[in-house]
Design a protein around this motif. Structure first.
Motif, short mmCIF file in Angstrom:
data_model
loop_
_atom_site.label_atom_id
_atom_site.label_comp_id
_atom_site.label_asym_id
_atom_site.label_seq_id
_atom_site.Cartn_x
_atom_site.Cartn_y
_atom_site.Cartn_z
N ILE A 208 -4.08 0.27 3.89
CA ILE A 208 -3.90 1.58 4.49
C ILE A 208 -3.31 2.50 3.42
O ILE A 208 -2.21 2.28 2.93
CB ILE A 208 -2.95 1.48 5.70
CG1 ILE A 208 -3.66 0.67 6.79
CG2 ILE A 208 -2.55 2.85 6.21
CD1 ILE A 208 -2.77 0.27 7.94
N LYS A 209 -4.13 3.54 3.06
CA LYS A 209 -3.73 4.40 1.93
C LYS A 209 -3.35 5.79 2.37
O LYS A 209 -2.82 6.57 1.57
CB LYS A 209 -4.90 4.51 0.95
CG LYS A 209 -5.23 3.20 0.26
CD LYS A 209 -6.40 3.44 -0.71
CE LYS A 209 -6.94 2.15 -1.26
NZ LYS A 209 -8.36 2.23 -1.62
N SER A 210 -3.70 6.15 3.62
CA SER A 210 -3.42 7.52 4.05
C SER A 210 -3.04 7.52 5.51
O SER A 210 -3.26 6.53 6.22
CB SER A 210 -4.67 8.39 3.87
OG SER A 210 -5.68 7.90 4.73
N ALA A 211 -2.47 8.63 5.97
CA ALA A 211 -2.12 8.75 7.39
C ALA A 211 -3.37 8.63 8.25
O ALA A 211 -3.34 8.08 9.35
CB ALA A 211 -1.42 10.07 7.64
N ALA A 212 -4.50 9.15 7.73
CA ALA A 212 -5.75 9.07 8.49
C ALA A 212 -6.19 7.61 8.63
O ALA A 212 -6.60 7.16 9.71
CB ALA A 212 -6.84 9.88 7.80
N ASP A 213 -6.08 6.83 7.53
CA ASP A 213 -6.36 5.39 7.59
C ASP A 213 -5.53 4.76 8.69
O ASP A 213 -6.01 3.98 9.50
CB ASP A 213 -5.93 4.68 6.29
CG ASP A 213 -6.94 4.87 5.17
OD1 ASP A 213 -8.00 5.49 5.44
OD2 ASP A 213 -6.68 4.38 4.04
N THR B 56 0.15 -1.98 3.61
CA THR B 56 0.38 -0.69 2.96
C THR B 56 1.61 -0.75 2.06
O THR B 56 2.47 -1.62 2.24
CB THR B 56 0.54 0.43 4.02
OG1 THR B 56 0.59 1.69 3.36
CG2 THR B 56 1.84 0.25 4.81
N ASP C 9 3.35 2.09 1.82
CA ASP C 9 4.11 3.27 2.24
C ASP C 9 4.29 3.32 3.76
O ASP C 9 3.39 3.71 4.49
CB ASP C 9 3.34 4.51 1.76
CG ASP C 9 4.12 5.78 2.01
OD1 ASP C 9 5.24 5.69 2.57
OD2 ASP C 9 3.60 6.85 1.67
N LYS D 179 5.83 5.37 5.44
CA LYS D 179 5.79 6.75 5.97
C LYS D 179 4.43 7.07 6.60
O LYS D 179 4.33 7.99 7.41
CB LYS D 179 6.08 7.75 4.85
CG LYS D 179 7.55 7.83 4.48
CD LYS D 179 7.79 9.03 3.60
CE LYS D 179 8.88 8.81 2.56
NZ LYS D 179 8.64 7.61 1.70
N LEU D 180 3.41 6.32 6.23
CA LEU D 180 2.08 6.59 6.79
C LEU D 180 1.96 6.11 8.24
O LEU D 180 1.07 6.53 8.96
CB LEU D 180 1.00 5.88 5.95
CG LEU D 180 0.96 6.24 4.47
CD1 LEU D 180 -0.09 5.39 3.76
CD2 LEU D 180 0.65 7.73 4.31
#
Ligand SMILES: *[C@@H]1O[C@H](CO)[C@@H](O)[C@H](O)[C@H]1NC(C)=O
Ligand SMILES: *[C@@H]1O[C@H](CO)[C@@H](O)[C@H](O)[C@H]1NC(C)=O
Length: 504
Positions: free
Chosen positions: A143-148, A191, A193, A195-196
């Motif tokens: 998972i690399k982004s909030a959208a992911d 992930t 991060d 925060k995502l």
């Protein structure tokens, strides 16, 4: 407790003609005994459906499976869906090798067929494509982004995310090992991060595993990276504190999980619209919160939906509200006609081992004058174990045809022992009375056991004829002192005759 699954079982082995008259190109590969191993060994990843032409669920699946195969054929790299007609005698060995018990069974094979896993995804085309794509990728998705993250976690399913400072080390490897093991049932992601992620403390750097769920506390964390511990965490935390037994499709996966789990099962049946239902529910929920850590799963349901469970316990609707507990050793416990203030005491007493198991029994019959005596669970001890008699006991089911055929024969056997007070012929309806499984192994009906007056127990497997049964009883019974004397006399006589003969 078996629950209904949407598969046809092998023993309905009759055959209908297959009616897929599609002339166009087929994307699903047809495999059989001649080419299965060869083709599977060439694939790192291949999906195989074991089907039978007569199976209705297979026929319903076929066009969806074909559509999915066509979509997945243009995936990069292409993913192959195949099928094997496991009803064909020549293919049965392959089916057996993969433990196929019913149809359709879909298996995901990896590593040229060396690893296999049951397909537990949906049965319509889009769902199949989605599920298979995920299964063909890595066991855990980065998972690399909030959208992911929001696509991965969603609102309506269990999803597991590992937060790591780097994708390396023992914790990460153990996490991936668990993901590999459980990937057919849960979605795993990882992930760097936190925060995502949509819920929970976001300043974590890990390693930590967060399980997201659409019920109860919505997410829960663990830092236990032991493979077994992590697996148990995932399995335990993905069951709701309280499973609701109703007909809502959203709940069916949890209901299935509840009934197939090896944990102790507490089930509360109440009339949801009756007065006082709310306080009953909230007291029960409190109990569930308190005792879930003790290996007990909790369910609440309407007695109409749970009819088969009530029957299994031999409980009537007029005993509702009722708590039924099926302990992990299959012993039953019940608390009928409950009031809200009884709930916590009963659950505590159960946990402390202070509640006695419930024995399902028919009422004791008012008269029992037929030649074959009726035994119920409550009279089993008196009639069979403590009577000091030689007892032949039939375990039967009311619906069983072989039992009906045996009935007049047992009657005749019983009549021929009517003047012998030491022999009892008896029967017990094993669908309405609990069988003490530590003594009797009843796998089918009828099952006949003999207990001699001195306590020797043997199973009767002989012919179901009057003569054979009587011969067996005579061979295995213990004789009373009186009979022993009579027998000795009878044996002396011919000996004397011999002597007489000699003297002549
Ligand atoms: C495997 O063999 C069967 C029958 O011999 C044939 O119908 C089928 O097309 C073969 N499958 C492949 C993928 O070659
Ligand atoms: C449940 O309770 C309501 C309200 O008291 C009653 O009308 C209804 O008949 C009950 N249902 C059953 C199945 O007993």
């Amino acid at each position: 407790m078996a629950i209904k699954l949407s598969i046809c079982f092998l023993f309905f082995a009759f055959s209908l003609t297959q009616i897929f008259a599609d002339e166009s190109k087929e994307f699903v590969l047809t495999l059989d005994h001649s080419n299965f191993t060869d083709i599977v060994s060439k694939h790192d990843f291949i999906v195989v459906e074991f089907y039978a032409p007569w199976c209705g669920h297979c026929q319903k699946l076929a066009p969806e499976y074909e559509k999915a195969a066509s979509v997945l054929s243009s995936h990069d790299p292409p993913i192959v869906l195949a099928k094997v007609d496991a009803n064909e005698a020549v293919n049965k060995e392959i089916a057996a090798q993969f433990g196929v018990q019913g149809f359709p069974t879909i298996k995901i094979l990896r590593n040229g067929g060396k690893d296999s896993q049951v397909y537990k995804g949906p049965r319509e085309a889009d769902g199949i494509v989605d599920y298979v794509k995920r299964q063909s990728g890595p066991p855990s998705a980065e998972i690399k982004s909030a959208a992911d993250a929001s696509a991965f976690i969603g609102e309506s399913k269990v999803a597991i995310v590992g937060v790591f400072p780097e994708f390396a080390g023992d914790e990460f490897e153990n996490y991936i090992a668990v993901a590999k093991k459980l990937r057919s049932e849960y979605d795993f992601g990882h992930t760097l991060d936190a925060k995502l992620l949509p819920r929970g403390e976001s300043s974590l750097s890990g390693p930590i595993v967060r399980l997201f769920k659409p019920f109860d506390e919505l997410f829960v964390d663990t830092e236990d990276f032991n493979v077994d511990g992590l697996q148990k965490f995932v399995e335990d935390s993905s069951i709701p504190v309280l499973t609701v037994l109703d007909t809502d499709p959203k709940n069916q996966a949890y209901i299935e999980k509840f009934f197939t789990s090896p944990r102790t099962k507490a089930m509360f049946f109440i009339n949801f619209t009756a007065e006082g239902a709310e306080s009953l529910q909230s007291k029960y929920r409190e109990g569930a919160e308190l005792y879930k850590k003790d290996g007990i799963s909790f369910l609440i349901g309407d007695p109409d939906v749970g009819k088969s469970v009530l029957e299994y316990f031999g409980v009537n609707e007029d005993q509702v509200p009722v708590i039924l507990i099926l302990r992990d050793d299959n012993k039953k416990f019940i608390k009928p006609n409950l009031e809200a203030e009884h709930i916590s005491t009963f659950l505590k007493d159960f946990k402390d081992g202070k509640v006695s198991p419930h024995l399902k029994s028919e009422p004791i019959p008012e008269s029992n004058n037929e030649p074959v005596k009726i035994v119920v669970r409550e009279t089993l001890q008196d009639i069979v174990f403590n009577s000091g008699k030689n007892v032949l006991l039939e375990f039967y089911a009311p619906w069983c045809g072989h039992c009906k055929k045996l009935a007049p024969i047992l009657d005749e056997v019983a009549i021929s022992y009517q003047s012998d007070a030491d022999v009892v012929i008896a029967k017990l309806d094993a669908t309405a009375n609990d069988v003490p499984t530590e003594t009797f192994d009843v796998q089918g009906f009828p099952t006949l056991y003999f207990r001699s007056s001195s306590g020797k127990i043997s199973q009767y497997d002989g012919d179901r004829t009057k003569e054979a049964i009587i011969e067996f009883i005579e061979k295995n019974r213990d004789k009373s002192a009186q009979q022993e004397q009579a027998k000795e006399k009878a044996e002396e006589k011919p000996a004397q005759k011999e002597q007489e003969k000699d003297e002549l």
